[in-house]
Design a protein around this motif. Structure first.
Motif: not given
Ligand code: ADP
Ligand code: ASP
Ligand code: MG
Length: 424
Positions: A186, A188, A190, A410, A414, A419, A421-423
């Motif tokens: 994903t 998202r 981090r 995923r 969430t 998640d 910041d690139t979400a």
């Protein structure tokens, strides 16, 4: 001045151009005044090819000969890196496992490092030479080459760092640190600045292959500060040069003690493993001795059983029992159980290799409740069925149909607020 062990994985040494980049990373540390030993993997894809050749030659090949074959990839890259370093004016010498020697147990294909003689390497340091060590291999009792299991160069590096009393072990790879989950799963995910040994151990053992599980265990026991970082950074970047000089402001993720981590999240990461298979025995007698009749022969055959669940029987004193093994061992496990069927007594055996294990990991679970519940809700909301559940102090794992792996990872990422910041 620090003493460092640097490890470069398969993608990082995939071709001569990449090996030159690796040499520049090594040179940067040498120029900063550090004593440096390097551990290399085989070029990406090489070990897979060597393993395939062994299987092709014979399905029942001798494990000692398997090790003679699959250890060859690291011989090539250690020599090539020593050449590339010399070419750049950095004195270097390659070392194979047997030349040091790195002594291992006799379990060919999955040997454990028992002892590392450090005299030769200390001499190399004293002479101002970089020692380039072939990862993944050592010398077993019988004077034969032994390999450490897939991904074993990480373990070579951490073990070497422990034996040499290194200040740090840098694991250079194709991602720039340890993430909350596989960044390839994903976008998202981090990056973690720090992660505890314990959490990293769980993440690795539950499938996050960024570090081999055994390497993390060794790092924890010997308190080796382990930094996961990228070999794809520009080796001559001014910030990296400064960081090398001062050993501060280093990029990547540090695997360290819990005390070093100021803000601890409840859940640190999500791991997944597709290397799973489940066996269900339908209608076994619900009486003492049955579990021993099943798991005794499996243990004797050296098969690792991971999750186990037994359904409660309803009156007829019969129950269904499900357990998981690694995918590669499914056929063997099935054969062992079938051979013991007279002692066990079951109506039917159902084998399923199409499953995946998803794990939620975090030391915060020790002091907080509700983590498992959130997991079950998040998966139920997506209509994902749970076949088996298991927990430990800092982890909850569930077994699901393999096709839902990505969806589950995923959704959980969430649900636990991981998640980045690139979400999108
Ligand atoms: P190397 O060849 O350098 O040993 P590996 O392929 O063994 O590299 O390990 C790096 C890979 O681990 C990454 O490319 C990434 O896809 C995977 N990975 C799985 N889980 C994680 C995670 N939580 N954080 C970072 N990488 C992860
Ligand atoms: N080359 C070995 C493997 O592919 C060891 C490693 O890369 O760590 O498993
Ligand atoms: Mg690896």
């Amino acid at each position: 001045m620090a003493r460092l062990v640097l490890k470069f994985g398969g993608t990082s040494v995939a071709d001569i151009e990449r090996i030159r980049v690796v040499a520049r990373h090594v040179k940067r540390e040498v120029d900063a005044g550090h004593e440096v030993a390097v551990v290399v993997s085989a070029m990406a894809g090489t070990t897979n090819q060597l393993v395939a050749w062994c299987k092709d030659a014979s399905r029942l090949h001798d494990a000692r000969e398997y090790d003679a074959v699959v250890s060859a990839g690291e011989q090539i890259t250690s020599g090539l890196l020593a050449i590339a370093l010399s070419e750049m004016g950095v004195p270097a010498r390659s070392w194979l496992g047997w030349q040091i020697p790195i002594r291992t147990s006799n379990v060919h294909g999955a040997a454990r490092i028992e002892k590392i003689e450090t005299d030769a390497l200390e001499k190399a340091f004293a002479e101002g030479r970089v020692a380039v060590v072939a990862g993944f291999q050592g010398l077993a009792d019988n004077n034969r080459i032994a390999t450490l299991g897939r991904g074993g160069s990480d373990t070579s590096a951490v073990a070497l760092a422990a034996a040499l009393g290194a200040d740090r072990c840098d694991i250079y790879t194709d991602v720039d640190g340890v993430y909350t989950t596989d960044p390839r799963m994903t976008p998202r995910a981090r990056k973690l600045e720090k992660v505890t040994y314990e959490e990293m151990l769980e993440m690795a053992s539950q499938g996050a292959k960024v570090l081999q599980t055994r390497s993390v265990g060794l790092a924890m026991v010997h308190q080796v500060r382990t930094l996961v970082r990228s070999s794809f950074d520009d080796p001559d970047d001014a910030a990296l040069v400064a960081a090398s000089r001062t050993n501060t402001g280093l990029p990547g993720t540090l695997v360290c003690d819990e005390e070093e981590i100021v803000e601890q999240e409840l859940v640190t990461g999500i791991a997944y493993s597709r290397d799973e298979a489940k066996i269900t025995l339908v209608k076994v007698a619900d009486k003492p001795g049955i579990a021993a009749a099943i798991f005794g022969p499996l243990a004797e055959a050296g098969i690792n059983v991971d999750m186990i669940v037994q359904n409660v029987s309803e009156g007829d004193a019969m129950t269904d029992l499900t357990f998981t093994v690694s995918h590669a061992e499914l056929d063997k496990a099935r054969a062992v159980v079938e051979a013991a069927s007279a002692d066990i007594g079951y109506q039917q055996l159902i084998a399923d290799g199409d499953v995946a294990k998803i794990s939620v990991i975090g030391v915060g679970m020790r002091s907080h409740t509700g983590v498992a519940q959130k997991m079950f809700h998040a998966l139920a909301d997506r209509g994902i069925n749970l076949h088996v559940i298991s927990t430990s102090e800092i982890k909850v794992s569930v077994l699901i149909d393999a096709e839902y792996t990505e969806l589950a990872v995923r959704a959980l990422h969430t649900a636990y607020g991981l998640d980045g910041d690139t979400a999108a």
